[in-house]
Design a protein around this motif. Structure first.
Motif, PDB file in Angstrom:
ATOM      1  N   THR A  85      49.160 111.772  94.245  1.00  0.00           N
ATOM      2  CA  THR A  85      49.542 112.247  92.918  1.00  0.00           C
ATOM      3  C   THR A  85      50.834 111.581  92.458  1.00  0.00           C
ATOM      4  OG1 THR A  85      50.844 114.111  93.752  1.00  0.00           O
ATOM      5  CG2 THR A  85      48.478 114.492  93.405  1.00  0.00           C
ATOM      6  N   GLU A  86      51.252 111.928  91.257  1.00  0.00           N
ATOM      7  CA  GLU A  86      52.452 111.323  90.667  1.00  0.00           C
ATOM      8  C   GLU A  86      53.749 111.720  91.363  1.00  0.00           C
ATOM      9  OE1 GLU A  86      52.999 114.483  86.993  1.00  0.00           O
ATOM     10  OE2 GLU A  86      51.708 112.756  86.726  1.00  0.00           O
ATOM     11  N   GLU A  87      53.693 112.673  92.275  1.00  0.00           N
ATOM     12  CA  GLU A  87      54.882 113.062  93.030  1.00  0.00           C
ATOM     13  C   GLU A  87      55.260 112.023  94.091  1.00  0.00           C
ATOM     14  OE1 GLU A  87      52.430 115.463  92.449  1.00  0.00           O
ATOM     15  OE2 GLU A  87      53.586 116.400  90.859  1.00  0.00           O
ATOM     16  N   SER A 145      54.435 101.126  92.534  1.00  0.00           N
ATOM     17  CA  SER A 145      55.384 102.231  92.468  1.00  0.00           C
ATOM     18  C   SER A 145      54.948 103.452  93.269  1.00  0.00           C
ATOM     19  CB  SER A 145      55.610 102.640  91.009  1.00  0.00           C
ATOM     20  OG  SER A 145      54.391 103.092  90.446  1.00  0.00           O
ATOM     21  N   ALA A 146      53.780 103.371  93.895  1.00  0.00           N
ATOM     22  CA  ALA A 146      53.250 104.484  94.689  1.00  0.00           C
ATOM     23  C   ALA A 146      52.266 103.942  95.716  1.00  0.00           C
ATOM     24  CB  ALA A 146      52.559 105.502  93.786  1.00  0.00           C
ATOM     25  N   CYS A 171      47.542 111.947 106.531  1.00  0.00           N
ATOM     26  CA  CYS A 171      48.499 111.467 105.532  1.00  0.00           C
ATOM     27  C   CYS A 171      49.169 112.627 104.802  1.00  0.00           C
ATOM     28  CB  CYS A 171      47.810 110.546 104.534  1.00  0.00           C
ATOM     29  SG  CYS A 171      46.391 111.280 103.678  1.00  0.00           S
ATOM     30  N   ALA A 172      48.390 113.609 104.417  1.00  0.00           N
ATOM     31  CA  ALA A 172      48.927 114.760 103.684  1.00  0.00           C
ATOM     32  C   ALA A 172      49.941 115.516 104.527  1.00  0.00           C
ATOM     33  CB  ALA A 172      47.805 115.682 103.255  1.00  0.00           C
ATOM     34  N   ALA A 180      52.698 114.869  97.986  1.00  0.00           N
ATOM     35  CA  ALA A 180      52.045 114.116  96.909  1.00  0.00           C
ATOM     36  C   ALA A 180      50.591 113.777  97.223  1.00  0.00           C
ATOM     37  CB  ALA A 180      52.814 112.831  96.640  1.00  0.00           C
ATOM     38  N   ILE A 181      50.115 114.090  98.421  1.00  0.00           N
ATOM     39  CA  ILE A 181      48.748 113.759  98.794  1.00  0.00           C
ATOM     40  C   ILE A 181      47.925 115.036  98.853  1.00  0.00           C
ATOM     41  CG2 ILE A 181      47.254 112.691 100.516  1.00  0.00           C
ATOM     42  CD1 ILE A 181      49.668 110.959 101.311  1.00  0.00           C
ATOM     43  N   VAL A 182      46.844 115.053  98.068  1.00  0.00           N
ATOM     44  CA  VAL A 182      45.999 116.245  97.960  1.00  0.00           C
ATOM     45  C   VAL A 182      44.526 115.848  98.082  1.00  0.00           C
ATOM     46  CG1 VAL A 182      47.648 117.478  96.507  1.00  0.00           C
ATOM     47  CG2 VAL A 182      45.896 116.074  95.442  1.00  0.00           C
ATOM     48  N   GLU A 183      43.688 116.837  98.379  1.00  0.00           N
ATOM     49  CA  GLU A 183      42.252 116.578  98.412  1.00  0.00           C
ATOM     50  C   GLU A 183      41.758 116.267  97.013  1.00  0.00           C
ATOM     51  OE1 GLU A 183      39.706 118.690 101.560  1.00  0.00           O
ATOM     52  OE2 GLU A 183      41.234 120.146 100.984  1.00  0.00           O
TER      53      GLU A 183
END
Length: 56
Positions: free
Chosen positions: A6-8, A29-30, A44-45, A52-55
């Protein structure tokens, strides 16, 4: 179900080394997760300091 970044994301790279199948790469940038390679293990999550890592 694959995971996504995600953007986080602050692009620290902590997740990349934890991925057992090499599905994470630097996308400028990510970080980016290749959904075709992702085995949905969640390693990773668990290491992401900003959650910032989600299902997907």
């Amino acid at each position: 179900m694959a995971y996504k970044v995600t953007e986080e994301c602050v692009n620290c790279g902590a997740c990349e080394g934890e991925c057992p199948v090499g599905a994470i790469s630097d996308a400028g940038s990510a970080r980016k997760i290749d959904a075709d390679k992702c085995i949905s293990c969640g390693a990773c999550a668990g290491t992401c300091p900003t959650s910032a890592i989600v299902e997907a």
